[in-house]
Design a protein around this motif. Structure first.
Motif, PDB file in Angstrom:
ATOM      1  N   UNK A   1      55.597 -16.710  85.768  1.00 20.35           N
ATOM      2  CA  UNK A   1      55.868 -15.775  84.683  1.00 20.35           C
ATOM      3  C   UNK A   1      54.564 -15.536  83.927  1.00 20.35           C
ATOM      4  N   UNK A   2      54.481 -14.390  83.250  1.00 23.06           N
ATOM      5  CA  UNK A   2      53.255 -14.019  82.557  1.00 23.06           C
ATOM      6  C   UNK A   2      53.592 -13.417  81.206  1.00 23.06           C
ATOM      7  N   UNK A   3      52.875 -13.846  80.177  1.00 22.85           N
ATOM      8  CA  UNK A   3      53.012 -13.314  78.828  1.00 22.85           C
ATOM      9  C   UNK A   3      51.893 -12.287  78.640  1.00 22.85           C
ATOM     10  N   UNK A   4      52.267 -11.014  78.434  1.00 20.62           N
ATOM     11  CA  UNK A   4      51.314  -9.900  78.447  1.00 20.62           C
ATOM     12  C   UNK A   4      51.153  -9.339  77.040  1.00 20.62           C
ATOM     13  N   UNK A   5      49.910  -9.401  76.505  1.00 22.40           N
ATOM     14  CA  UNK A   5      49.634  -8.959  75.137  1.00 22.40           C
ATOM     15  C   UNK A   5      48.962  -7.592  75.074  1.00 22.40           C
ATOM     16  N   UNK A   6      48.241  -7.189  76.116  1.00 23.90           N
ATOM     17  CA  UNK A   6      47.466  -5.940  76.060  1.00 23.90           C
ATOM     18  C   UNK A   6      46.114  -6.174  75.410  1.00 23.90           C
ATOM     19  N   UNK A   7      45.763  -5.364  74.409  1.00 29.88           N
ATOM     20  CA  UNK A   7      44.468  -5.482  73.730  1.00 29.88           C
ATOM     21  C   UNK A   7      44.581  -6.521  72.613  1.00 29.88           C
ATOM     22  N   UNK A   8      43.636  -7.470  72.595  1.00 37.14           N
ATOM     23  CA  UNK A   8      43.604  -8.469  71.518  1.00 37.14           C
ATOM     24  C   UNK A   8      42.201  -8.498  70.931  1.00 37.14           C
ATOM     25  N   UNK A   9      42.070  -8.756  69.628  1.00 34.25           N
ATOM     26  CA  UNK A   9      40.744  -8.792  68.996  1.00 34.25           C
ATOM     27  C   UNK A   9      40.037 -10.118  69.264  1.00 34.25           C
ATOM     28  N   UNK A  10      38.780 -10.191  68.857  1.00 32.65           N
ATOM     29  CA  UNK A  10      38.046 -11.449  68.911  1.00 32.65           C
ATOM     30  C   UNK A  10      38.786 -12.493  68.077  1.00 32.65           C
ATOM     31  N   UNK A  11      38.764 -13.747  68.545  1.00 36.74           N
ATOM     32  CA  UNK A  11      39.370 -14.882  67.849  1.00 36.74           C
ATOM     33  C   UNK A  11      40.897 -14.819  67.810  1.00 36.74           C
ATOM     34  N   UNK A  12      41.497 -14.079  68.748  1.00 40.92           N
ATOM     35  CA  UNK A  12      42.951 -14.101  68.879  1.00 40.92           C
ATOM     36  C   UNK A  12      43.363 -15.444  69.482  1.00 40.92           C
ATOM     37  N   UNK A  13      44.349 -16.128  68.862  1.00 41.49           N
ATOM     38  CA  UNK A  13      44.733 -17.434  69.371  1.00 41.49           C
ATOM     39  C   UNK A  13      46.137 -17.818  68.935  1.00 41.49           C
ATOM     40  N   UNK A  14      46.664 -18.846  69.606  1.00 38.43           N
ATOM     41  CA  UNK A  14      48.003 -19.337  69.289  1.00 38.43           C
ATOM     42  C   UNK A  14      48.005 -20.093  67.969  1.00 38.43           C
ATOM     43  N   UNK A  15      49.177 -20.116  67.300  1.00 39.10           N
ATOM     44  CA  UNK A  15      49.364 -20.899  66.079  1.00 39.10           C
ATOM     45  C   UNK A  15      50.360 -22.032  66.389  1.00 39.10           C
ATOM     46  N   UNK A  16      51.635 -21.666  66.584  1.00 43.06           N
ATOM     47  CA  UNK A  16      52.608 -22.645  67.059  1.00 43.06           C
ATOM     48  C   UNK A  16      52.506 -22.719  68.589  1.00 43.06           C
ATOM     49  N   UNK A  17      52.569 -23.922  69.132  1.00 37.96           N
ATOM     50  CA  UNK A  17      52.296 -24.123  70.547  1.00 37.96           C
ATOM     51  C   UNK A  17      53.456 -23.659  71.430  1.00 37.96           C
ATOM     52  N   UNK A  18      53.156 -22.910  72.493  1.00 42.00           N
ATOM     53  CA  UNK A  18      54.193 -22.573  73.475  1.00 42.00           C
ATOM     54  C   UNK A  18      54.586 -23.814  74.287  1.00 42.00           C
ATOM     55  N   UNK A  19      55.813 -23.785  74.801  1.00 36.98           N
ATOM     56  CA  UNK A  19      56.308 -24.860  75.662  1.00 36.98           C
ATOM     57  C   UNK A  19      57.126 -24.233  76.787  1.00 36.98           C
ATOM     58  N   UNK A  20      57.143 -24.920  77.920  1.00 35.03           N
ATOM     59  CA  UNK A  20      57.931 -24.479  79.064  1.00 35.03           C
ATOM     60  C   UNK A  20      58.776 -25.652  79.543  1.00 35.03           C
ATOM     61  N   UNK A  21      60.076 -25.396  79.722  1.00 35.29           N
ATOM     62  CA  UNK A  21      60.997 -26.420  80.206  1.00 35.29           C
ATOM     63  C   UNK A  21      61.434 -26.064  81.621  1.00 35.29           C
ATOM     64  N   UNK A  22      61.366 -27.086  82.504  1.00 37.06           N
ATOM     65  CA  UNK A  22      61.780 -26.911  83.891  1.00 37.06           C
ATOM     66  C   UNK A  22      62.693 -28.070  84.294  1.00 37.06           C
ATOM     67  N   UNK A  23      63.479 -27.840  85.325  1.00 43.32           N
ATOM     68  CA  UNK A  23      64.301 -28.892  85.896  1.00 43.32           C
ATOM     69  C   UNK A  23      63.717 -29.322  87.230  1.00 43.32           C
ATOM     70  N   UNK A  24      63.503 -30.625  87.396  1.00 41.31           N
ATOM     71  CA  UNK A  24      62.968 -31.153  88.645  1.00 41.31           C
ATOM     72  C   UNK A  24      64.087 -31.178  89.675  1.00 41.31           C
ATOM     73  N   UNK A  25      63.795 -30.698  90.883  1.00 36.13           N
ATOM     74  CA  UNK A  25      64.832 -30.659  91.924  1.00 36.13           C
ATOM     75  C   UNK A  25      65.219 -32.086  92.322  1.00 36.13           C
ATOM     76  N   UNK A  26      66.413 -32.248  92.819  1.00 41.60           N
ATOM     77  CA  UNK A  26      66.948 -33.589  93.057  1.00 41.60           C
ATOM     78  C   UNK A  26      66.504 -34.204  94.373  1.00 41.60           C
ATOM     79  N   UNK A  27      65.939 -33.405  95.247  1.00 48.25           N
ATOM     80  CA  UNK A  27      65.630 -33.938  96.580  1.00 48.25           C
ATOM     81  C   UNK A  27      64.190 -34.444  96.724  1.00 48.25           C
ATOM     82  N   UNK A  28      63.435 -34.464  95.629  1.00 45.19           N
ATOM     83  CA  UNK A  28      62.078 -35.015  95.718  1.00 45.19           C
ATOM     84  C   UNK A  28      62.127 -36.501  96.023  1.00 45.19           C
ATOM     85  N   UNK A  29      61.152 -36.962  96.778  1.00 40.03           N
ATOM     86  CA  UNK A  29      61.067 -38.383  97.116  1.00 40.03           C
ATOM     87  C   UNK A  29      60.067 -39.061  96.204  1.00 40.03           C
TER      88      UNK A  29
END
Length: 498
Positions: free
Chosen positions: A428-456
């Motif tokens: 997946x991709x988060x698309x902003x377009x044009x951003x100025x100098x010093x554009x940055x995150x404030x609150x941190x992004x997070x991603x949650x995933x589920x691990x498949x059950x068949x891993x060894x």
């Protein structure tokens, strides 16, 4: 043999009696058939040359209107210069809307009345178009010269009009009273030696006489010096260092036409070709490596022959950099939920970037995307989230018109997105377009995933994130990876008997 009338001349009906006749033709026999036609009321327009009324003019368009201006028909004369329009009894007028090539439109309305089903005949004349086209050009470059003034004289050398060349150097004279001999004189021509010769021009009916008129320029030169405005940490150059390979475009200030493109040499100096006297606008079109583009125009004027107009310009140093850091669980168990945290997402450049994004590429052999916490950013704006799957290599929109000032929790599960049973999100991709100098995150992004059950146990998988944007046609990018191990329980110690 059956003979049937299918077409008649304008102004008459097809034979209404029977509409067909049968005849037997025998050898050496001649049969005569007679068809009767009734006249139809209307108007026949005949278009002729005013100078020679025996010359018919085709391709002339008329509107037929009632006297109350109601449009009845629009017709065009044929090859024979005529056209017929059937009309009911009443009062009408015909007005020319489009003339044939080489002739002037005659906008005069021609009134007529149809009575008792009779045909009215109108003969309308056109004057052949006569004109003069002057192209005023630089004798060296062949480029058109703007703002040159000409005086037009009739055959008796009486002045009858004054004209000025356009931004391409053209003068089109289309209001001549008639064909014949005319004279032209150049009155003024800024930046060029005026050609004071009186030129004789012959114009004939229906033609445009073209003249290419050259002038020799009175020239000077423009010279630009480019230096560094500050210390450049990318190349180590101190302030005041001459900057090579900076490109400029020079425009005529009056016409806006591009007249030259120049580039600074190793000494930071760029010189134009010889240019005619006048005002010019200089715009930086390409900056040197590690310097920001400054497109603020400057205006200069070449005022006398041989003058070198000098201008000094500076560029601020440019630093381009983007960043992203991804962390997650060091070890997970099959079937467990895993969380990834992102930090440092930003445009650290001293310039804006276009097409700015951050992206997460998922190890689909190990995890399935569940939800995205978007985080917030320091500059107000909107963005969207797009994604790809194993069944569709093209980006599709997941969520759109999101605010950088709001922290969202986005459901990215297969059920929420309507994915097929065998379809999984690969990135997946988060698309902003044009951003100025010093554009940055404030609150941190997070991603949650589920691990498949068949891993060894004992295996590991890699999750990769990247960020990027475009400056001056080049991608500025950074990547971060995180390795996760799958937990493997320790084997129990063997029994010893004690």
């Amino acid at each position: 043999i059956v003979v049937k009338e299918t077409q008649t001349i304008p102004g008459y009906t097809i034979d209404p009696a029977g509409q067909s006749q049968t005849v037997v033709v025998n050898p050496a026999d001649t049969q005569t058939l007679t068809f009767y036609n009734q006249p139809i009321g209307g108007v026949e327009i005949i278009k002729v040359n005013e100078a020679d009324r025996t010359e018919r003019i085709p391709n002339t368009t008329f509107e037929i209107r009632k006297v109350d201006d109601e449009l009845i028909d629009t017709v065009t004369t044929g090859k024979d210069g005529r056209v017929f329009v059937s009309l009911e009894d009443g009062a009408y007028y015909a007005v020319e809307t489009e003339a044939a090539e080489g002739f002037q439109v005659d906008p005069t309305p021609h009134y007529f009345e149809v009575e008792d089903g009779k045909t009215v005949s109108l003969t309308v004349t056109n004057k052949a178009f006569s004109g003069i086209l002057i192209h005023k050009v630089d004798a060296d470059t062949r480029e058109g010269i703007y703002g040159v003034t000409f005086l037009l004289y009739d055959s008796n050398k009486n002045p009858i009009g004054q004209y000025t060349s356009d931004d391409r150097g053209y003068v089109y004279i289309d209001d001549l009273p008639s064909s014949g001999r005319y004279y032209l004189r150049e009155l003024e021509n800024e930046g060029y030696i005026v050609d004071e010769q009186l030129k004789t021009v012959y114009v004939t009916d229906g033609t445009t006489t073209e003249i290419v008129w050259e002038n020799t320029a009175i020239t000077g030169q423009i010279q630009i010096t480019k230096t560094s405005a500050d210390y450049n940490s990318m190349n180590g150059w101190p302030a005041g260092t001459p900057i090579p390979n900076t490109e400029f475009e020079i425009y005529n200030a009056r016409t806006g036409n591009l007249v030259d493109t120049i580039k600074t040499d190793k000494n930071g100096v760029a010189s134009s070709r010889p240019l005619p006297l006048g005002r010019y606008k200089v715009v930086e079109s390409k900056a040197a490596d590690f310097y920001g583009l400054d497109q603020t125009p400057i205006e200069v004027e070449i005022e006398y022959a041989g003058q070198i107009v000098k201008a000094a310009m500076t560029n601020k140093s440019l630093y381009t950099n983007v960043s992203i850091k991804k962390t997650g669980y060091v070890e997970v168990m099959p079937g467990q939920q895993i969380r990834y945290d992102f930090s440092g997402i930003g445009n650290n450049s001293t310039t804006s970037l276009t097409s700015f994004y951050w992206r997460d590429t998922l190890p689909t052999q190990a995890v399935r995307l569940d939800k995205i916490v978007t985080g917030t950013y320091n500059v107000p704006g909107n963005y969207k989230v797009v994604y790809k799957t194993n069944l569709n290599p093209n980006y599709r929109t997941m969520y759109d018109n999101l605010s950088t000032q709001q922290n969202y929790v986005l459901d990215a599960s297969p059920a929420a997105l309507g994915l097929a049973s065998n379809e999984v999100i690969t990135e997946f991709m988060v698309v902003f377009g044009v951003v100025p100098a010093n554009f940055r995150q404030v609150e941190a992004p997070q991603v949650y995933c589920n691990v498949v059950s068949w891993l060894t146990g004992g295996t590991q998988f890699v999750n990769q994130a990247d960020v990027g944007g475009i400056y001056n046609g080049q991608w500025i990018m950074a990547t971060s990876r995180w390795v996760t191990k799958v937990y493997k329980p320790a084997e129990p110690l063997p029994r010893t008997g004690y």
